[in-house]
Design an enzyme around this catalytic site. Structure first.
Site, short mmCIF file in Angstrom:
data_model
loop_
_atom_site.label_atom_id
_atom_site.label_comp_id
_atom_site.label_asym_id
_atom_site.label_seq_id
_atom_site.Cartn_x
_atom_site.Cartn_y
_atom_site.Cartn_z
N LYS A 40 -7.12 -53.80 20.11
CA LYS A 40 -7.77 -55.08 20.03
C LYS A 40 -8.54 -55.23 18.72
O LYS A 40 -8.79 -56.34 18.27
CB LYS A 40 -8.76 -55.25 21.19
N ASP A 100 -10.01 -43.97 10.84
CA ASP A 100 -10.91 -42.86 11.15
C ASP A 100 -10.13 -41.55 10.97
O ASP A 100 -10.07 -41.02 9.87
CB ASP A 100 -11.45 -43.04 12.58
N PHE A 149 -20.33 -43.60 13.81
CA PHE A 149 -19.65 -44.55 14.69
C PHE A 149 -20.23 -45.94 14.47
O PHE A 149 -21.44 -46.14 14.52
CB PHE A 149 -19.80 -44.13 16.15
N VAL A 150 -19.37 -46.91 14.21
CA VAL A 150 -19.83 -48.27 13.92
C VAL A 150 -19.25 -49.27 14.90
O VAL A 150 -18.22 -49.02 15.53
CB VAL A 150 -19.47 -48.69 12.47
P1 IMP Z 1 -7.94 -43.36 14.16
O1 IMP Z 1 -6.59 -43.23 14.82
O2 IMP Z 1 -8.81 -42.17 14.45
O3 IMP Z 1 -7.86 -43.66 12.70
O4 IMP Z 1 -8.70 -44.48 14.91
C1 IMP Z 1 -8.33 -45.75 14.82
C2 IMP Z 1 -8.94 -46.59 15.91
O5 IMP Z 1 -10.06 -45.97 16.54
C3 IMP Z 1 -9.47 -47.84 15.28
O6 IMP Z 1 -8.47 -48.82 15.26
C4 IMP Z 1 -10.62 -48.19 16.19
O7 IMP Z 1 -10.17 -48.95 17.25
C5 IMP Z 1 -11.11 -46.88 16.70
N1 IMP Z 1 -12.29 -46.43 15.94
C6 IMP Z 1 -12.35 -45.47 14.99
N2 IMP Z 1 -13.60 -45.33 14.51
C7 IMP Z 1 -14.35 -46.23 15.18
C8 IMP Z 1 -15.76 -46.60 15.11
O8 IMP Z 1 -16.57 -46.06 14.33
N3 IMP Z 1 -16.16 -47.57 15.96
C9 IMP Z 1 -15.31 -48.20 16.82
N4 IMP Z 1 -14.01 -47.90 16.90
C10 IMP Z 1 -13.53 -46.92 16.09
MG MG Z 2 -8.37 -50.17 17.03
#
Ligand code: IMP
Ligand code: MG
Length: 177
Positions: A40, A100, A149-150
């Site tokens: 989302k 992330d 975390f944001v």
């Molecule tokens: P990744 O696969 O670890 O890069 O994470 C991607 C997804 O994790 C993003 O599309 C977000 O939905 C969620 N996410 C990662 N970091 C944060 C954060 O700091 N706050 C909220 N959602 C996060």
């Molecule tokens: Mg996401």
């Protein structure tokens, strides 16, 4: 947990999305660009970025899940909703809220490239620094932020705060509850 320090203001986000949109407009001139928003989280970025793109773009969405309600990546990516349309032969730009661990985009790039798009690129509003991740070529990036975390601007904590017009850190409440 409560909302803490504002990391990026609404004005800064708007200025950056304008820049990114203008760059995308130049790069994809004359092409039939398809924007794919990752639900989302990306729905806010998608809506605002797209209005700075001066091209007849089309939209599609995918929903994936890499987080439960916790603040750490599980490393598991599940497709909850796939694209509505074929992307073979199309110029495709994936729009994400934040990179992330990069696991989500890494997985999506692999999954979508098998469908033989003409081109496949990435746009992300936020990149978390200080995180180990597989190499990822983000063609259009907004801001690098520290590895906290944001929430806000599409990003949630336990499903909430996506509607904040800025990006803020979460911090522990003073009271123990
Ligand atoms: P990744 O696969 O670890 O890069 O994470 C991607 C997804 O994790 C993003 O599309 C977000 O939905 C969620 N996410 C990662 N970091 C944060 C954060 O700091 N706050 C909220 N959602 C996060
Ligand atoms: Mg996401």
């Amino acid at each position: 947990m409560k909302i803490g320090r504002v990391v990026i203001s609404a004005e800064e986000i708007d200025a950056k999305l304008r820049e990114m949109g203008e760059q995308i407009t130049r790069d994809y001139e004359g092409s039939d660009l398809l924007l794919i928003g990752i639900l989302k989280g990306a729905f806010v970025v998608m809506a605002d970025l797209a209005r700075h793109i001066d091209l007849p773009v089309e939209f599609d969405f995918m929903a994936v899940s890499s987080y439960g309600s916790a603040t750490k990546s599980s490393g598991v990516v599940r497709i909850l909703k796939d694209l509505d349309q074929e992307i073979e032969g199309r110029d495709v730009l994936i729009v994400e809220d934040i990179v992330d661990t990069g696991l989500t985009l890494h997985y999506l790039l692999k999954n979508l490239s098998v469908r033989r798009p003409k081109s496949l690129s990435l746009a992300a509003l936020l990149i978390k620094d200080g995180v180990e991740r597989p190499p990822l070529d983000v063609k259009y990036e907004g801001f690098h932020i520290p590895p906290a975390f944001v929430v806000g601007y599409g990003l949630d904590f336990d499903g909430k705060f996506r509607n904040l017009p800025y990006v803020a850190e979460m911090e522990a409440s003073d009271d123990a509850g």
